[in-house]
Design an enzyme around this catalytic site. Structure first.
Site, short mmCIF file in Angstrom:
data_model
loop_
_atom_site.label_atom_id
_atom_site.label_comp_id
_atom_site.label_asym_id
_atom_site.label_seq_id
_atom_site.Cartn_x
_atom_site.Cartn_y
_atom_site.Cartn_z
N SER A 172 43.02 56.39 69.98
CA SER A 172 43.00 55.89 71.36
C SER A 172 42.17 56.83 72.21
CB SER A 172 44.43 55.83 71.92
OG SER A 172 44.44 55.63 73.32
N TYR A 197 52.65 59.91 73.44
CA TYR A 197 51.73 58.94 72.85
C TYR A 197 50.35 59.57 72.64
CZ TYR A 197 48.58 54.95 72.43
OH TYR A 197 47.60 54.09 72.00
#
Length: 258
Positions: free
Chosen positions: A152, A165
């Site tokens: 990501s 995350y």
């Protein structure tokens, strides 16, 4: 060496896609099948996988559904054994299953921390452990194999309340760089793809009000990527000549600054 046509550059290849029941995984499985690969779709929701296989088959492709939770090491190894026994092994792995649960660290949402670590890191490693031997074998026989891990943009940039995350995705990116140095000499290409905001089920799992407000604001301010945008990028990576390896690809919405 894998042979292919320009219209179906992945003909003859066997592609395993995790997290295939929705979003990026689902779109990528369909696109890789369009490019000629036989796809193995792996996720927990069997009914979603069956519907995906039906669509791929109706479009003229080939697909096999394997219902498994990637956090279950034994289940993943059993799935890998089926791929080896029934299809001769995978030569393309899109390691995509993951979850995003942002929240301020002071909330001590330890269950959410654990869930993200279990799925985004341990699940990823379970899949690597089960399928990398197949990739190495395929690369020795055919001249190329591919491992693509979903990271990501959060692996690089700083987003308040996304600490856990983001840390899991930084792990994915850094791991991928190291694996490339190990597996590249064996003709296994390793890539990390780092998308910005993509419209998927990830947002549906978010419970933190601040993160939800931020996501809604970003959706109003710009056009998010679609799963198909990322899927086409994966297809491009796998279709490159065996000598070429894009080790890290960042794909962003045009309007997303960071």
């Amino acid at each position: 060496m894998t042979t292919h046509t320009s219209a179906r550059p992945l003909a003859g290849r066997v592609a395993v896609v995790t997290g295939a029941s929705s979003g990026i995984g689902e779109a990528t499985a369909e696109h890789l099948a369009e490019l000629g690969a036989q796809v193995v779709v792996l996720a927990r929701r069997a009914e979603r996988l069956d519907a995906l296989v039906a669509r791929v088959t109706q479009a003229g492709g080939r697909a096999l559904a394997l219902a498994a939770d990637v956090t279950d090491e034994a289940a993943v190894r059993a799935a890998a054994d089926r791929v080896a026994d029934e299809l001769g092994g995978a030569d393309l792995l899109f390691n995509n299953a993951g979850v995003m649960l942002p929240a301020p660290v002071e909330e001590l949402a330890t269950d959410q921390w654990r869930h993200q670590i279990d799925l985004n890191i341990t699940g990823l490693m379970n899949v690597i452990g089960a399928f990398v031997p197949q990739l190495v074998k395929a690369a020795a026989e055919r001249g190329v194999a591919d491992l693509v891990n979903t990271s990501s943009i959060a692996a690089q940039n700083i987003f308040p309340n996304f600490a856990v995350y983001s840390a899991t995705k930084a792990y994915v990116t850094h791991l991928s760089r190291h694996l490339r140095t190990e597996l590249g000499p064996k003709n296994v290409r390793v890539s990390a793809i780092e998308p910005g905001i993509v419209g998927t089920e990830l947002q549906d799992h978010v419970t933190d009000e601040g993160a939800l407000a931020w996501l809604e604001g970003s959706k109003q301010a710009m056009e998010w990527l679609t799963p198909q945008d990322v899927a086409r990028t994966i297809g491009f990576l796998a279709s490159l000549p065996p000598r070429a390896n894009l080790q890290q690809v960042t794909i962003m919405p045009t309007g997303q600054a960071s």
